[in-house]
Scaffold this motif. Structure first.
Motif, PDB file in Angstrom:
ATOM      1  N   PRO A  54       1.410  28.136  49.364  1.00 10.07           N
ATOM      2  CA  PRO A  54       2.369  27.095  49.758  1.00 10.07           C
ATOM      3  C   PRO A  54       1.631  25.827  50.184  1.00 10.07           C
ATOM      4  O   PRO A  54       0.482  25.875  50.619  1.00 10.07           O
ATOM      5  CB  PRO A  54       3.128  27.713  50.925  1.00 10.07           C
ATOM      6  CG  PRO A  54       2.205  28.751  51.465  1.00 10.07           C
ATOM      7  CD  PRO A  54       1.404  29.256  50.297  1.00 10.07           C
ATOM      8  N   ALA A  55       2.319  24.701  50.067  1.00  7.46           N
ATOM      9  CA  ALA A  55       1.717  23.422  50.447  1.00  7.46           C
ATOM     10  C   ALA A  55       1.611  23.358  51.966  1.00  7.46           C
ATOM     11  O   ALA A  55       2.429  23.911  52.695  1.00  7.46           O
ATOM     12  CB  ALA A  55       2.562  22.275  49.939  1.00  7.46           C
ATOM     13  N   MET A  56       0.588  22.669  52.433  1.00  7.83           N
ATOM     14  CA  MET A  56       0.352  22.559  53.857  1.00  7.83           C
ATOM     15  C   MET A  56       1.326  21.538  54.444  1.00  7.83           C
ATOM     16  O   MET A  56       1.417  20.413  53.950  1.00  7.83           O
ATOM     17  CB  MET A  56      -1.089  22.101  54.061  1.00  7.83           C
ATOM     18  CG  MET A  56      -1.705  22.427  55.357  1.00  7.83           C
ATOM     19  SD  MET A  56      -1.775  24.170  55.647  1.00  7.83           S
ATOM     20  CE  MET A  56      -2.659  24.120  57.142  1.00  7.83           C
ATOM     21  N   PRO A  57       2.107  21.895  55.479  1.00 10.34           N
ATOM     22  CA  PRO A  57       3.063  20.937  56.038  1.00 10.34           C
ATOM     23  C   PRO A  57       2.323  19.853  56.832  1.00 10.34           C
ATOM     24  O   PRO A  57       1.243  20.082  57.365  1.00 10.34           O
ATOM     25  CB  PRO A  57       3.945  21.781  56.941  1.00 10.34           C
ATOM     26  CG  PRO A  57       3.089  22.929  57.324  1.00 10.34           C
ATOM     27  CD  PRO A  57       2.190  23.195  56.138  1.00 10.34           C
ATOM     28  N   ASN A  58       2.924  18.675  56.900  1.00 10.46           N
ATOM     29  CA  ASN A  58       2.347  17.588  57.677  1.00 10.46           C
ATOM     30  C   ASN A  58       2.733  17.774  59.139  1.00 10.46           C
ATOM     31  O   ASN A  58       3.913  17.852  59.480  1.00 10.46           O
ATOM     32  CB  ASN A  58       2.850  16.226  57.173  1.00 10.46           C
ATOM     33  CG  ASN A  58       2.280  15.921  55.809  1.00 10.46           C
ATOM     34  OD1 ASN A  58       1.201  16.373  55.479  1.00 10.46           O
ATOM     35  ND2 ASN A  58       3.012  15.147  55.009  1.00 10.46           N
ATOM     36  N   LEU A  59       1.747  17.854  60.001  1.00  9.85           N
ATOM     37  CA  LEU A  59       1.989  18.044  61.421  1.00  9.85           C
ATOM     38  C   LEU A  59       1.977  16.689  62.112  1.00  9.85           C
ATOM     39  O   LEU A  59       1.210  15.790  61.739  1.00  9.85           O
ATOM     40  CB  LEU A  59       0.919  18.953  62.032  1.00  9.85           C
ATOM     41  CG  LEU A  59       0.864  20.382  61.458  1.00  9.85           C
ATOM     42  CD1 LEU A  59      -0.313  21.120  62.062  1.00  9.85           C
ATOM     43  CD2 LEU A  59       2.159  21.125  61.738  1.00  9.85           C
TER      44      LEU A  59
END
Length: 120
Positions: A54-59
């Motif tokens: 899965p794509a890494m979410p923007n924190l």
């Protein structure tokens, strides 16, 4: 445990280990000299297909307040007394004299020996 029992135990343990080693090496030689059967072939296993990562979410980035710049407190410098130039005198300790050691005799006493029996 008496000393003779411990010696007997150690000797019997050593004999058991050495005889066990002889039989083990004899069995290993027999296995090495025997004809080896053909090993079965293992079929190739299918390669599993994995789902994509899965794509890494923007924190959100945290904003930190600035560090306050307060001057450090200054401590007063202690004044030490001067070092003494002479050593103080201590009272003399008087020990009692050492006791005399007893002398050890250096000559061995002579023992009377019996005359040996006459030989025939």
């Amino acid at each position: 445990m008496a000393p003779s029992n411990s010696h007997f135990f150690l000797v019997s343990l050593l004999m058991a280990i050495s005889l066990s080693s002889i039989h083990t090496s004899w069995a290993a030689r027999n296995l090495l000299q025997a004809s080896q059967p053909g090993l079965p072939t293992i079929p190739p296993l299918p390669k599993p297909t994995l789902p994509p990562m899965p794509a890494m979410p923007n924190l959100p980035t945290a904003t930190l307040p600035p560090i306050p710049t307060t001057p450090l407190p200054t401590l007063p410098k202690p004044t030490l007394p001067p070092m003494p130039t002479t050593m103080p005198t201590f009272p003399k300790v008087v020990l009692p004299p050492m006791p005399a050691m007893p002398s050890i005799p250096t000559t061995l006493p002579s023992f009377p020996f019996f005359t040996p029996p006459p030989s025939n």
